[in-house]
Design a protein around this motif. Structure first.
Motif, short mmCIF file in Angstrom:
data_model
loop_
_atom_site.label_atom_id
_atom_site.label_comp_id
_atom_site.label_asym_id
_atom_site.label_seq_id
_atom_site.Cartn_x
_atom_site.Cartn_y
_atom_site.Cartn_z
N PRO A 99 0.81 -1.23 0.00
CA PRO A 99 0.00 0.00 0.00
C PRO A 99 0.84 1.27 0.00
O PRO A 99 0.54 2.21 -0.76
N GLU A 100 1.89 1.32 0.82
CA GLU A 100 2.74 2.51 0.84
C GLU A 100 3.47 2.69 -0.48
O GLU A 100 3.57 3.81 -1.01
N GLU A 103 1.04 4.03 -3.04
CA GLU A 103 0.67 5.40 -2.72
C GLU A 103 1.70 6.39 -3.24
O GLU A 103 1.37 7.43 -3.81
N ASN A 126 -1.38 -8.08 -4.03
CA ASN A 126 -2.70 -7.86 -4.64
C ASN A 126 -2.50 -7.19 -6.00
O ASN A 126 -2.34 -5.98 -6.08
N ALA A 129 -4.87 -4.30 -6.92
CA ALA A 129 -4.53 -2.99 -6.37
C ALA A 129 -3.43 -2.33 -7.21
O ALA A 129 -3.46 -1.11 -7.44
#
Length: 260
Positions: A99-100, A103, A126, A129
């Motif tokens: 996630p980071e 981002e 994922n 994502a």
């Protein structure tokens, strides 16, 4: 009268002795503390004429939570103002850092195209994502797919290197192929205008006049730099992150600009 103070002279023998014993320590300091995040930008011009497109290539982030370093990479890419950005695998080593990583990568101001590397599969990230994050930049995450880029009439092809390619170069475009394993260039049955790969990290430790001490599987002779192959020019990047040990010597992390 005060007695003159004698100053010690540093003779030639002492100089060479210090250089001999100090060199290993200097090399170790370079490998451990300076080079691992000492980014360089390398430019490769693939046309004698005025370029139709300007691409940036980076690879092997192996993001482990160093947000400041990743942001430095993205800021450097944005300063280059490329028409498109190409990534050739290994976003993270562990899924918790994805996630980071995504981002920060979404801050890239040019269309970002990419393919997975072995660590992305091993970490079971994922991919949905990742696909959304790359699409948000105007680019695409390519799992054995091809997509037209708005820049310079390019067709960007991306292979997972898990199965034979199901696509062919387009006749009316300049074709860029993204793969993770450099040795896969030997399996291509067609010619591309440029093939980009990663995985090798340039060996991370390169001894002058010798080259890389160790490279991973799937590299063969294509350890670093530009190679002329039957499938077209192949460029293997040095990578951004490190694998196994956070060490680099004579092999700085690299962002590469291509003018085609």
């Amino acid at each position: 009268m005060p007695t003159p103070v004698k100053t010690a002279r540093f003779n030639r023998r002492q100089f060479f002795r210090c250089a001999f014993y100090g060199a290993p320590f200097a090399a170790l300091a370079d490998a451990l503390w300076w080079e691992p995040d000492w980014l360089k930008v390398h430019t490769v011009k693939l046309t004698p004429d005025k370029p139709r497109a300007r691409l940036v290539h980076f690879t092997d982030l192996h993001h482990k939570g160093d947000r400041a370093y990743l942001q430095k990479v993205v800021q450097r890419i944005n300063k280059l103002s490329p028409d498109a950005v190409c990534f050739t695998g290994d976003l993270v080593e562990d899924a918790e850092h994805l996630p980071e990583c995504l981002e920060v990568l979404q801050q890239i101001k040019s269309p970002l195209f990419g393919v997975p590397g072995n660590h992305d599969f091993w970490a079971e990230i994922n991919f949905g994502a990742v696909e959304k994050a790359f699409a948000s930049t105007g680019g695409a995450w390519l799992m054995d797919q091809q997509v037209a880029s708005r820049a310079g009439g390019l067709m960007i092809h991306g292979a997972t290197c898990n199965k034979p390619l199901a696509f062919r170069p387009a006749h009316d475009s300049r074709n860029i192929l993204l793969i993770h394993y450099p040795a896969w260039v030997k399996k291509l049955g067609a010619k591309y205008d440029l093939v980009l790969a990663g995985h090798s990290h340039g060996g991370q430790v390169r001894v002058p006049f010798v080259g890389a001490l160790v490279v991973p599987f799937g590299v063969d002779e294509f350890d670093l730099g530009l190679f002329q192959t039957a499938a077209g020019p192949l460029y293997v990047g040095a990578g951004i992150g490190c694998f196994y040990l956070n060490v680099r010597f004579n092999c700085r992390p690299e962002i590469t600009v291509f003018e085609i």
